[in-house]
Design a protein around this motif. Structure first.
Motif, short mmCIF file in Angstrom:
data_model
loop_
_atom_site.label_atom_id
_atom_site.label_comp_id
_atom_site.label_asym_id
_atom_site.label_seq_id
_atom_site.Cartn_x
_atom_site.Cartn_y
_atom_site.Cartn_z
N VAL A 53 0.86 -1.19 0.00
CA VAL A 53 0.00 0.00 0.00
C VAL A 53 0.89 1.23 0.00
N THR A 54 0.73 2.06 -1.02
CA THR A 54 1.56 3.26 -1.13
C THR A 54 0.74 4.54 -1.29
N ARG A 55 -0.60 4.40 -1.45
CA ARG A 55 -1.43 5.58 -1.68
C ARG A 55 -2.57 5.62 -0.66
N ASN A 56 -2.99 6.83 -0.33
CA ASN A 56 -4.06 7.08 0.62
C ASN A 56 -5.06 8.06 0.01
N THR A 57 -6.33 7.87 0.34
CA THR A 57 -7.37 8.82 -0.06
C THR A 57 -7.77 9.60 1.18
N GLU A 58 -7.63 10.92 1.11
CA GLU A 58 -7.91 11.80 2.24
C GLU A 58 -9.12 12.67 1.93
N HIS A 59 -10.08 12.68 2.86
CA HIS A 59 -11.31 13.45 2.73
C HIS A 59 -11.22 14.67 3.65
#
Length: 161
Positions: free
Chosen positions: A90-96
């Motif tokens: 896992v290398t990416r994150n979704t931030e809200h």
């Protein structure tokens, strides 16, 4: 230890006169930021994550203020120094993004394992202090997002009349 879920919130805590709360990370001195945190479960509502993280990191109960879903999210590459917290690969994150409008510079009770100090700064100074470009960008958008929130509130009030 379970892995972090790569879905998170950024909560810009601010006053009506555009002062923003920023905190210095305990694990990286000099790294200032707004409240951030990952969902605890895949089905945790984002607003619940925002409320939980604000309370955990600052002691501020979002239920006593105005939590505003900015309806915006970004995807970013997770800093290599923090990838060990996520599942392998896992290398990416979704931030809200959320805003939390408080009545004034309320007192803060920081989690000492997360932050060592906090400051209320005018939004431009708060943005300059942030180590994350996306956090700075969110803070710089505060005037227009707060104006949009007030316009929506005025329209709701007018519709009820």
């Amino acid at each position: 230890m379970s892995h972090k879920i790569p879905v998170s919130v950024l909560v810009v805590i601010h006053t009506p006169d555009l002062h923003v709360l920023v905190m210095e990370r305990a694990d990286h001195p000099g790294f200032w930021q707004s409240v951030t945190g990952s969902c605890d479960t895949l089905d945790e509502p984002l607003a619940d994550t925002a409320r939980r993280e604000a309370l955990e990191e600052t002691g501020i109960d979002a239920a006593q203020h105005h939590l505003i879903d900015w309806g915006h999210h970004i995807e970013y590459e997770i800093y290599p120094r923090w990838r060990h917290r996520y599942a392998p690969g896992v290398t990416r994150n979704t931030e809200h993004w959320f805003g939390l409008l408080v009545s004034g510079k309320v007192s803060v009770r920081m989690s000492p394992r997360e932050h060592v100090q906090a400051e209320w700064l005018p939004y431009q100074e708060a943005a300059e202090r942030c180590f994350s470009r996306s956090n700075a960008e969110a803070i710089l958008q505060l005037p227009e997002r707060l104006a949009a929130y007030h316009a929506r509130q005025a329209a709701l009030t007018k519709d009820r009349a």
